[in-house]
Motif scaffolding. Structure first.
Motif, short mmCIF file in Angstrom:
data_model
loop_
_atom_site.label_atom_id
_atom_site.label_comp_id
_atom_site.label_asym_id
_atom_site.label_seq_id
_atom_site.Cartn_x
_atom_site.Cartn_y
_atom_site.Cartn_z
N PRO A 134 0.60 4.94 11.73
CA PRO A 134 0.03 3.87 10.90
C PRO A 134 0.35 4.03 9.42
CG PRO A 134 -1.70 5.34 11.66
CD PRO A 134 -0.45 5.71 12.42
N TYR A 187 -4.76 -1.71 14.68
CA TYR A 187 -4.27 -1.63 13.30
C TYR A 187 -2.83 -2.14 13.22
CZ TYR A 187 -2.91 0.02 8.72
OH TYR A 187 -2.45 0.07 7.43
N PRO A 240 -4.87 2.02 6.19
CA PRO A 240 -5.44 2.61 7.40
C PRO A 240 -6.91 2.98 7.22
CG PRO A 240 -3.24 3.49 7.02
CD PRO A 240 -3.58 2.67 5.81
N THR A 273 -2.94 -5.75 13.23
CA THR A 273 -3.41 -6.25 11.95
C THR A 273 -2.29 -6.26 10.92
OG1 THR A 273 -5.65 -5.47 12.40
CG2 THR A 273 -5.08 -5.86 10.09
N PHE A 308 -9.29 0.01 7.37
CA PHE A 308 -9.38 -0.54 8.71
C PHE A 308 -10.18 0.38 9.63
CE2 PHE A 308 -7.90 -0.98 13.08
CZ PHE A 308 -7.98 -2.35 13.28
N SER A 314 -7.82 1.85 18.39
CA SER A 314 -7.80 1.70 16.93
C SER A 314 -6.38 1.62 16.41
CB SER A 314 -8.53 2.87 16.28
OG SER A 314 -9.88 2.92 16.68
#
Length: 875
Positions: free
Chosen positions: A165, A80, A59, A83, A62, A76
């Motif tokens: 995350p 993430y 995290p 991703t 990123f 965001s």
């Protein structure tokens, strides 16, 4: 020489072993210091110290900052999660909904690579456990468990969103035997933000008020976002009450996605007061909905012991089995319990910013996030160890539902509104979303004086997997084990929809009328019956979407009138049509456009709203008033001002905004009270005041309002807004006093809270008598109207003017829900609606919220009538 080498090696090893605890202690101390100073912590603060796959970005790498240093924006967080899905074969992501502000709501599904390759087969086999006809054949010994982790349904409860995350990274990138075992035996669905619009509203607030030198004073602006706050969604609704009503795209999509997986455990991560500690379910044992089996509560307790053990290891204090209940099925932690799952509510003390003083010392944002991660992982641990038990529980839940249904003294419910296909659509759509089985009826039937006809009525048998949920939607409840409720005490849907319904007690009768199963629910299709007219178009006011149809026509400069008396007239096809009070007439020849354009607009109105409109070629009625009669009142297009801001109820304001905007396509100007004092009111013909204190309205603001009102304005006031109006002599109104109750001289102090908490009206349904000939009652056929009441605010009917009291509660008004017995008299015989006149203007006082949570469809027309017909009520 060799011996010396061995000795030296032993000494080195001992030195390392001695240093390990010291290094660990030093890390914790330094970590705490960093946390207090700048919130910068290492990944090991949040997650177990294991190896991670370097191809999956952390995290921090990123985001450009460590989780907890700032409050994440939804974009965001979303990117993430994407991703992770792109960089790990363990993960896949899909979008299940969009918020009103078009932010994607997603599920990140994480499991082993092998399970990912067989994910659809795993899902189908898992769903078979919910089908009693298939579940007995299923072998759960090798079946993966499904766990759904739901983060942050309230936008201002940031530790929930911000922990997701970290959990995703641990599962997608973790390289340990423990992680492998989890992923081999489980499918984990991460919902990283249940309320992205609220999340961004709050993150924007705290981040832009964050100081470089952190200010821990609770009085700092960082910790107090302004009205309406960030807890809610775009329209200021609490989405953690919408799992049952499913009136918003976030919940609608989420519940549909829920039924595509039917998880065995469903977590619901929240925050509460900063001076609290941590709560996890189960809640108060006596406050569990009776439709939830005891077995569910027992398993919830077993899962809870894993959280207790995890927190004991790190010294985090907590509590359970107090303060919170498991009663209302519209909450994210209770809805799963009536679907064979284990719903878990987590409540973490909130930092409400980045670093804050509390009674327990400084509370940092990273600390709150860490606790959410801890219980996420303890939930997974519980699921892993209880896998077969929880899978068997899902199977048992639905087979036992059929067994319980067979013990009921009746077979099915029958329901439907014979005059309103819009309301029918919304209830059917709600039921279909919850996977309830229901059927058409193939012949008309009369039950207890109620007529049910095909195409307008349906049956829902009890003997189906969703038996418990069906009962919770249709039953009236008047007996309760406990008198305290965290939320509402009843939600009987046919009453909320003001829809007739009854029970079918005979299996023979059910088999005679039960037709085809309803596979798909579609919005009703309207039509112009009789085609183009040179004379007039008429439509009844019964349908839910008639206000939308009327406003559409008014917006396009169509002149319309409302019938204040009933009449019968042939339509263009020669059929005699009986029109009721409130029918809308659109004369063709008085319009500032040719008949072809009028017809085009009328066609568009039917297409958009599903309302049938009749064309007529004569003004001569066979009975009642003729189309040119003065008993047809001209209607003005509403120009609406909605007062909002500090001192007003944001939930009610949001409900008004949502109804007008989403359902009726009617614009409203939302104005803060401090701007209202000097506002030019001449452009508005309707002002709406939701409940509130209105202390910010100045003397000049009051005078401005009174001038506007006497000049012909239409004022609609909800609930406690009427106290302000009465205090400022804008309405004549007398309020009902709370009855005095004789108390004993002494009671045990330990019962103080429940003793006082029981003295309330907890979201309860009462019956009122409606004058359907009054403009406030147009569109209603039945004089008895179920009304939602919460709280003890009530008003007396006006004496000496019987025409000012078009809605009055009956003398034994309770229909369903809890009310402290002495408080029944507060509602009995009290006023539901009062009408006042001031000069040429009118005030419509609606005492109880008619738009509750957007699902109280049965009272919405009272509100619509107050807007469209308010100006003629004072004439």
């Amino acid at each position: 020489m060799a011996d010396n080498k061995i000795i030296n090696q032993i000494l080195k090893t001992m030195k390392k072993l001695f240093l390990i605890p010291l290094l660990f202690f030093t890390f914790i101390r330094l970590d705490a210091k960093q946390e207090d100073m700048d919130l910068k912590v290492d990944l090991d603060y949040y997650l177990p110290s294991i190896e991670f796959d370097e191809s999956v970005p952390t995290p921090e790498s990123f985001l450009g900052y460590q989780v907890g240093e700032w409050h994440m924006q939804h974009a965001s967080l979303y990117h993430y999660m994407k991703t992770i899905a792109e960089s790990s074969d363990r993960a896949m992501i899909y979008e299940y909904a969009r918020s009103y502000q078009q932010r994607p709501l997603v599920h990140l599904v994480i499991t082993s690579e092998e399970n990912q390759r067989n994910l659809e087969t795993i899902r189908e086999n898992h769903l078979a456990l919910t089908d009693p006809e298939k579940s007995g054949e299923m072998d759960v010994s090798d079946m993966p468990l499904v766990v759904r982790l739901g983060y942050g349904v309230h936008g201002n409860e940031s530790s929930a969103h911000n922990s997701s995350p970290l959990v995703a990274y641990y599962l997608a990138a973790g390289m340990s035997n423990e992680v492998d075992e989890i992923l081999d035996n489980m499918v984990i669905i991460i919902d990283p933000s249940l309320n992205p619009d609220g999340m961004d509203r709050f993150a924007s607030w705290v981040n832009r008020h964050r100081s470089h030198t952190l200010n821990t004073d609770p009085g700092d602006r960082e910790f107090s976002d302004v009205w309406p706050g960030s807890r809610t969604n775009h329209y200021w609704f609490d989405l953690n009450r919408d799992w049952l009503p499913v009136q918003h795209p976030e919940s609608y999509g989420r519940v549909k996605a829920y039924h595509e997986w039917m998880p065995n455990i469903n977590t619901d991560h929240h925050e509460f007061g900063s001076n609290s500690t941590f709560f996890f379910q189960p809640g108060v044992p006596e406050r569990v909905n009776p439709r939830i089996p005891q077995r569910t509560d027992d398993l919830t307790y077993d899962v809870g012991m894993y959280h207790a053990e995890a927190f004991d290891r790190i010294g985090q204090t907590y509590y359970t089995q107090e303060g919170f209940d498991d009663f209302y099925f519209g909450k994210g932690s209770t809805y799963p319990d009536v679907h064979g799952s284990i719903g878990i509510l987590f409540e973490q003390a909130s930092s409400r910013g980045h670093l804050r003083e509390t009674v327990h010392g400084l509370l940092s944002f990273p600390k709150t996030i860490k606790n959410q991660v801890v219980v996420s992982l303890s939930t997974i641990e519980a699921g892993l160890n209880m896998r077969e038990t929880l899978l068997d529980h899902l199977r048992w839940f639905y087979t036992s539902a059929i067994e319980e249904a067979e013990q009921e003294p009746f077979e099915a419910y029958i329901f439907g509104d014979q005059h309103d296909q819009g309301k029918n659509y919304h209830l059917l759509d709600m039921m279909k979303t919850h996977q309830i089985d229901f059927y058409e009826i193939n012949e008309s039937v009369e039950i207890d004086g109620k007529e049910f006809s095909p195409g307008k009525s349906w049956v829902v048998p009890l003997k189906q997997p969703q038996y418990r949920f069906v009962q919770s939607m249709f039953e009236k409840v008047l007996e309760f084990e406990d008198s305290l409720f965290y939320d509402v005490s009843t939600w009987t849907k046919p009453l909320a929809f003001n829809m007739q319904y009854d029970k079918i007690t005979s299996s023979r009768q059910l088999s005679n009328i039960q037709g085809s199963p309803v596979e798909e629910v579609t919005f009703p299709q309207g039509e112009v019956i009789g085609g183009k007219s040179e004379n007039a178009y008429i439509f009844e006011w019964d349908e839910y979407y008639t206000p939308k149809a009327l406003y559409y026509l008014q917006k396009h400069d169509i002149r319309a009138k409302v019938a204040t008396q009933p009449f019968s007239i042939p339509n263009a096809e020669g059929d005699m049509i009986d029109f009721n009070f409130g029918a809308i007439s659109v004369p063709v020849q008085v319009q500032d456009m040719d008949p072809g354009k009028v017809y085009e607009l009328v066609q568009n109105a039917t297409a958009e709203t599903g309302v049938n409109i009749h064309s007529v070629e004569t003004s001569l009625a066979q009975e009642g008033i003729h189309l040119g009669s003065r008993s047809f009142a001209s209607l003005d297009k509403p120009e609406i001002l909605l007062l909002i801001g500090s001192g007003t109820n944001s939930r009610e304001a949001g409900e008004v905004w949502h109804l007008l905007d989403q359902r009726y396509n009617v614009p409203s100007t939302k104005m803060e009270l401090d701007r209202f004092n000097n506002a030019d009111l001449s452009r508005y013909n309707t002002i709406i005041m939701v409940s509130g204190s209105y202390g910010n309205i100045s003397e000049s603001g009051k005078e401005n309002l009174e001038r506007w009102l006497r000049g012909g304005g239409n004022l609609v006031a909800f609930g406690t807004a009427n106290r302000w109006l009465e205090r400022n002599e804008l309405v004549n109104m007398e309020f009902v006093s709370t009855p005095e109750v004789e108390e004993p001289e002494m009671l045990p102090y330990e019962i103080r809270s429940p003793h006082r908490g029981a003295r309330r009206i907890s979201g309860t349904i009462f019956q009122a008598e409606l004058d359907t000939t009054h403009p406030i009652g147009y569109g209603y056929r039945d004089e008895m109207l179920p009304v939602y009441v919460s709280g003890t605010f009530a008003a007396k009917p006006e004496e000496g003017n019987p025409f000012s009291n078009p809605l009055i509660f009956t003398d034994d008004a309770l229909m369903s829900g809890y009310v402290w017995d002495p408080y029944k008299e507060i509602v009995n015989n009290s006023a539901g609606v009062l009408i006042n006149s001031r000069g040429r203007g009118s005030v419509v006082s609606i005492i109880h919220n008619p738009n509750f949570r957007a699902f109280w469809f049965g009272n919405s027309k009272l509100f619509a009538n107050s807007i469209f017909f308010g100006p003629i009520m004072g004439r």
